[in-house]
Design a protein around this motif. Sequence first.
Motif, PDB file in Angstrom:
ATOM      1  N   ASP A   1     -10.011  -1.509   5.924  1.00  0.00           N
ATOM      2  CA  ASP A   1      -9.907  -2.736   5.125  1.00  0.00           C
ATOM      3  C   ASP A   1     -11.246  -3.453   4.989  1.00  0.00           C
TER       4      ASP A   1
ATOM      5  N   ASP B   1     -12.389  -4.781   2.094  1.00  0.00           N
ATOM      6  CA  ASP B   1     -12.404  -5.642   0.917  1.00  0.00           C
ATOM      7  C   ASP B   1     -13.174  -6.925   1.241  1.00  0.00           C
TER       8      ASP B   1
ATOM      9  N   THR C   1       0.868  -1.175   0.000  1.00  0.00           N
ATOM     10  CA  THR C   1       0.000   0.000   0.000  1.00  0.00           C
ATOM     11  C   THR C   1       0.903   1.223   0.000  1.00  0.00           C
TER      12      THR C   1
ATOM     13  N   ASN D   1      -6.683  -4.280  11.593  1.00  0.00           N
ATOM     14  CA  ASN D   1      -7.461  -3.284  10.839  1.00  0.00           C
ATOM     15  C   ASN D   1      -8.378  -2.452  11.731  1.00  0.00           C
TER      16      ASN D   1
ATOM     17  N   ARG E   1      -3.996   1.183  -3.014  1.00  0.00           N
ATOM     18  CA  ARG E   1      -3.874  -0.269  -2.888  1.00  0.00           C
ATOM     19  C   ARG E   1      -4.337  -0.963  -4.161  1.00  0.00           C
TER      20      ARG E   1
END
Length: 229
Positions: free
Chosen positions: A185, A187, A48, A172, A61
């Motif tokens: 985070d 995702d 990142t 995170n 990212r």
Amino acid sequence: MKKVKLDNQVIWFDESLIPEEQLNYAFEPAYWQEQGKIVGSAMGRGITWFVELDTMQGALRHYRRGGLFGKLIEDSYVFIGESKSRSFQELVLLDRLKKSGVNVPTPIAARIVKQGLTYSADLLSEKVPHAQDLASLLRRHRLSESAYYKIGNEIRKMHVAQVNHTDLNIHNILIDDQSKVWIIDFDKCNSQSGDAWKQANWERLKRSFLKEKAKGAINWDESDWDYLF
């Protein structure tokens, strides 16, 4: 969010945070390097890159697969529609959480690059200023009861917004220099109705504490868990 198409790219962006003329290069680390605007980096599944925008510092990212499958197909995903793409979905979740009052990075821009039946993806979001993850903080010292309660409260706010963080762990969750708690985070996370799934988020987080404690890596006792509630 505004949407543009450039050749085989589809980009969604907040024009108040990044100018449209910058989008052709904004997802390329080499561009930021040439401008002298890379201010740091962090290693995860990939690198990142932290970059200096005119409006804020951003975290760039590139999406990469994990596990055994990731060794075979590093960063390609089957294209089943723009709205189903990884970067777009994370951008939307961040926007939703931000509007719901949850402390998450501000979404700046997302991109997919289509290649036949597949695509690759990138996300540019805010770099949370002056923050460290919970794991790093606990390696150095214990946290107060009030700090744990703030962490728990931020997770509860996320749950009120009906967002399921499927990888909630102590890496995170961030705490900044003003003792403000952030969650990052998202995702592969999703919006979800009902309440049954929320307990799984808590259980995953507890396993993360226990895993690091077993390594002797953090200043944490199982009794600290109760301070989250």
